[in-house]
Write a protein that holds these residues in place. Structure first.
Motif, PDB file in Angstrom:
ATOM      1  N   GLY A 199     -37.020  41.485  40.022  1.00 31.61           N
ATOM      2  CA  GLY A 199     -36.904  40.040  39.877  1.00 31.61           C
ATOM      3  C   GLY A 199     -37.795  39.493  38.765  1.00 31.61           C
ATOM      4  O   GLY A 199     -37.788  38.303  38.493  1.00 31.61           O
ATOM      5  N   ARG A 200     -38.579  40.363  38.109  1.00 34.13           N
ATOM      6  CA  ARG A 200     -39.463  39.937  37.013  1.00 34.13           C
ATOM      7  C   ARG A 200     -38.782  40.210  35.670  1.00 34.13           C
ATOM      8  O   ARG A 200     -38.216  41.273  35.460  1.00 34.13           O
ATOM      9  N   THR A 201     -38.878  39.237  34.787  1.00 35.42           N
ATOM     10  CA  THR A 201     -38.326  39.405  33.447  1.00 35.42           C
ATOM     11  C   THR A 201     -39.483  39.614  32.479  1.00 35.42           C
ATOM     12  O   THR A 201     -40.478  38.895  32.546  1.00 35.42           O
ATOM     13  N   GLU A 234     -34.915  42.408  32.871  1.00 37.02           N
ATOM     14  CA  GLU A 234     -35.601  42.568  34.146  1.00 37.02           C
ATOM     15  C   GLU A 234     -36.302  43.925  34.143  1.00 37.02           C
ATOM     16  O   GLU A 234     -35.693  44.965  33.890  1.00 37.02           O
ATOM     17  N   TRP A 235     -37.617  43.910  34.389  1.00 34.59           N
ATOM     18  CA  TRP A 235     -38.399  45.148  34.417  1.00 34.59           C
ATOM     19  C   TRP A 235     -39.616  44.939  35.295  1.00 34.59           C
ATOM     20  O   TRP A 235     -40.305  43.940  35.126  1.00 34.59           O
TER      21      TRP A 235
END
Length: 153
Positions: A114-116, A108-109
């Protein structure tokens, strides 16, 4: 206890001994040099495979290349600041860093976004003379350089 195993390639040049180190990929190490380089290695479960088999498998996963054949010089173990125990072997071989196709990992970054995102395990691989290698390698892994230098006379 977390365990890792890896292969440290070395070659003899007119300027002396050189070692192949990988720069850790991902956002945490992107702008770091000192302490962000190390032996191409990875974790394994003792009992499920030998450290030697893990070192060869991880070399393939990290660099996208088959591990070289040749005499494996045992460099022993070191315990890193994070508690991980790393076992390494040195093998004399020449490798063109441009041929490396690094494996990747997902995380996750940015944090809590919530974004991978996918990042390379190693974002670059380079040959270093021993003095320069000591300046950039993960502190505990410098012992591998000393042991290799002793072996190489």
């Amino acid at each position: 206890m977390r365990t890792s195993a890896g292969l440290l390639l070395f070659r003899h040049t007119p300027d002396g001994l050189e070692v192949l180190l990988g720069h850790m990929g991902g956002p945490f190490f992107a702008h770091r040099d000192a302490g962000a380089w190390g032996v191409p290695k990875g974790e394994y479960e003792p009992g499920s495979e030998s450290a030697w088999d893990a070192a060869r498998r991880e070399f393939q996963e990290e660099l996208g290349l088959a591990p070289p054949d040749g005499e494996a010089v045992p460099l022993g173990e070191v315990r890193q600041a994070n508690g991980k125990v790393v076992t390494a072997w040195a093998i004399e071989a020449d490798l063109d860093p441009a041929t490396v196709v690094p494996g990747t990992f997902r995380m996750e970054w940015p944090p809590k976004s919530g974004r991978t995102q996918e990042f390379p395990e190693l974002d670059r691989v380079e040959w270093f003379g021993l003095d320069r290698a000591r300046a950039v390698i993960v502190t505990a892994q410098a012992a591998f350089l000393d042991r290799l230098a002793e072996h190489s006379g």
